[in-house]
Design an enzyme around this catalytic site. Sequence first.
Site, PDB file in Angstrom:
ATOM      1  N   ARG A   1     -20.255  53.751  24.229  1.00  0.00           N
ATOM      2  CA  ARG A   1     -20.081  53.867  22.784  1.00  0.00           C
ATOM      3  C   ARG A   1     -20.509  55.266  22.326  1.00  0.00           C
ATOM      4  O   ARG A   1     -19.852  55.882  21.481  1.00  0.00           O
ATOM      5  CB  ARG A   1     -20.914  52.795  22.060  1.00  0.00           C
ATOM      6  CG  ARG A   1     -20.375  51.378  22.164  1.00  0.00           C
ATOM      7  CD  ARG A   1     -19.152  51.175  21.287  1.00  0.00           C
ATOM      8  NE  ARG A   1     -19.427  51.419  19.889  1.00  0.00           N
ATOM      9  CZ  ARG A   1     -20.003  50.558  19.057  1.00  0.00           C
ATOM     10  NH1 ARG A   1     -20.361  49.356  19.497  1.00  0.00           N
ATOM     11  NH2 ARG A   1     -20.195  50.858  17.790  1.00  0.00           N
TER      12      ARG A   1
ATOM     13  N   GLN B   1     -15.448  50.093  19.573  1.00  0.00           N
ATOM     14  CA  GLN B   1     -15.868  49.280  20.712  1.00  0.00           C
ATOM     15  C   GLN B   1     -14.779  49.212  21.772  1.00  0.00           C
ATOM     16  O   GLN B   1     -15.054  49.353  22.967  1.00  0.00           O
ATOM     17  CB  GLN B   1     -16.210  47.864  20.250  1.00  0.00           C
ATOM     18  CG  GLN B   1     -16.652  46.948  21.374  1.00  0.00           C
ATOM     19  CD  GLN B   1     -17.921  47.427  22.044  1.00  0.00           C
ATOM     20  OE1 GLN B   1     -18.942  47.602  21.383  1.00  0.00           O
ATOM     21  NE2 GLN B   1     -17.867  47.673  23.353  1.00  0.00           N
TER      22      GLN B   1
ATOM     23  N   HIS C   1     -12.636  46.354  15.242  1.00  0.00           N
ATOM     24  CA  HIS C   1     -13.770  47.121  15.773  1.00  0.00           C
ATOM     25  C   HIS C   1     -13.240  48.147  16.778  1.00  0.00           C
ATOM     26  O   HIS C   1     -13.457  48.025  17.985  1.00  0.00           O
ATOM     27  CB  HIS C   1     -14.756  46.167  16.439  1.00  0.00           C
ATOM     28  CG  HIS C   1     -16.112  46.735  16.692  1.00  0.00           C
ATOM     29  ND1 HIS C   1     -16.457  48.036  16.376  1.00  0.00           N
ATOM     30  CD2 HIS C   1     -17.227  46.173  17.249  1.00  0.00           C
ATOM     31  CE1 HIS C   1     -17.708  48.250  16.718  1.00  0.00           C
ATOM     32  NE2 HIS C   1     -18.199  47.143  17.241  1.00  0.00           N
TER      33      HIS C   1
ATOM     34  N   CYS D   1     -19.444  43.025  24.497  1.00  0.00           N
ATOM     35  CA  CYS D   1     -19.844  44.182  23.684  1.00  0.00           C
ATOM     36  C   CYS D   1     -21.294  44.120  23.217  1.00  0.00           C
ATOM     37  O   CYS D   1     -21.802  45.118  22.691  1.00  0.00           O
ATOM     38  CB  CYS D   1     -18.895  44.347  22.497  1.00  0.00           C
ATOM     39  SG  CYS D   1     -19.009  43.045  21.254  1.00  0.00           S
TER      40      CYS D   1
ATOM     41  N   ASP E   1     -17.204  37.626  23.790  1.00  0.00           N
ATOM     42  CA  ASP E   1     -18.065  38.110  22.717  1.00  0.00           C
ATOM     43  C   ASP E   1     -18.895  36.936  22.229  1.00  0.00           C
ATOM     44  O   ASP E   1     -18.625  35.772  22.566  1.00  0.00           O
ATOM     45  CB  ASP E   1     -17.208  38.694  21.581  1.00  0.00           C
ATOM     46  CG  ASP E   1     -18.016  39.517  20.583  1.00  0.00           C
ATOM     47  OD1 ASP E   1     -19.227  39.733  20.813  1.00  0.00           O
ATOM     48  OD2 ASP E   1     -17.441  39.942  19.573  1.00  0.00           O
TER      49      ASP E   1
ATOM     50  N   ARG F   1     -19.594  51.079   8.428  1.00  0.00           N
ATOM     51  CA  ARG F   1     -19.593  49.744   9.051  1.00  0.00           C
ATOM     52  C   ARG F   1     -19.755  48.752   7.902  1.00  0.00           C
ATOM     53  O   ARG F   1     -20.820  48.688   7.276  1.00  0.00           O
ATOM     54  CB  ARG F   1     -20.746  49.638  10.051  1.00  0.00           C
ATOM     55  CG  ARG F   1     -20.874  48.284  10.760  1.00  0.00           C
ATOM     56  CD  ARG F   1     -22.091  48.312  11.669  1.00  0.00           C
ATOM     57  NE  ARG F   1     -22.367  47.023  12.263  1.00  0.00           N
ATOM     58  CZ  ARG F   1     -21.970  46.642  13.473  1.00  0.00           C
ATOM     59  NH1 ARG F   1     -21.261  47.464  14.214  1.00  0.00           N
ATOM     60  NH2 ARG F   1     -22.297  45.455  13.945  1.00  0.00           N
TER      61      ARG F   1
END
Length: 308
Positions: free
Chosen positions: A294, A137, A134, A266, A225, A107
């Site tokens: 996830r 996700q 991402h 998310c 988001d 990440r």
Amino acid sequence: MTHFLDINKTQPEALRSIIDHAIEIKNARANAPLGQKDADAPLADRVVALIFDKPSTRTRVSFDVGVRQMGGQPIVLSGKDMQLGHGETISDTAKVMSRYVDLIMIRTFEDATLLEMAESATVPIINGLTNRTHPCQIMADIMTFEEHRGSIKGKKVVWSGAGNNVFSSFVQAAGQFGFDLTFTGPEPLDPERGFLEEALRKGSNIIIERDPHLAFKGADLVVTDTWVSMHDPKTARKRRHNQLRAYQVNTELMSNAKPEALFMHCLPAHRDHEATSEVMDSPNSVIFDEAENRLHVQKAIMRHCLGV
């Protein structure tokens, strides 16, 4: 060797297999203690490096728990601990790490870091997030939608807010899974043009609609988001709020979507900023299913990369 770098770099058949496998993994563990290992322990005797150049809650915990549930051993490292790309080149780090571990999840900030890691490593690399995309996700989001509403193919997905890294992965997923995607947000925060052009070349139905009331019409899924990144300065945060105020997901906007439309975020969320608590806590909100998934979808991704 199989990497998982971006949704558009994985074949649709493989993506479909990952989603289906993730649902099987979740169902197989129904009501099992979270610390209990999976019956087949597919990662027994495997070591997985989890590298965090950026802070994380959901990614860190879900990958760590997922590795343990599959019988593997996680090693959690920060970019600061490793001096990633500072004292040693990313290429050299990748080559060294490949001698110690079976799989690397990273990440990080720059997409170039991920790509250089993948180019030099001799073990699979998973994209846990970059400033551009991402993918884990969005795989969890698609899994969540299909658990509640069936196939996402042909459905209308509406993104309200800024065209950030999470939206970029939604753009990539639209062509791979065959759903329609509408972006509604202010022009200064439009998504990266290259992602849109690539998706359009592949025949994806992607629309930009500035009026959120029109954008939400007939939506099967509404997604938003956080408006600001953890690294944005205070001046940028105030400007973002002013730009995005009209795109807050609230009951008025949701009334334009289908009655059964799901809502996703998310997380982490700034309640009553990008979405109201009324929407986030509504029966159609699946934000916590989305967060849980996830874990399951990343387990399926790790198994896909390792072929186990």
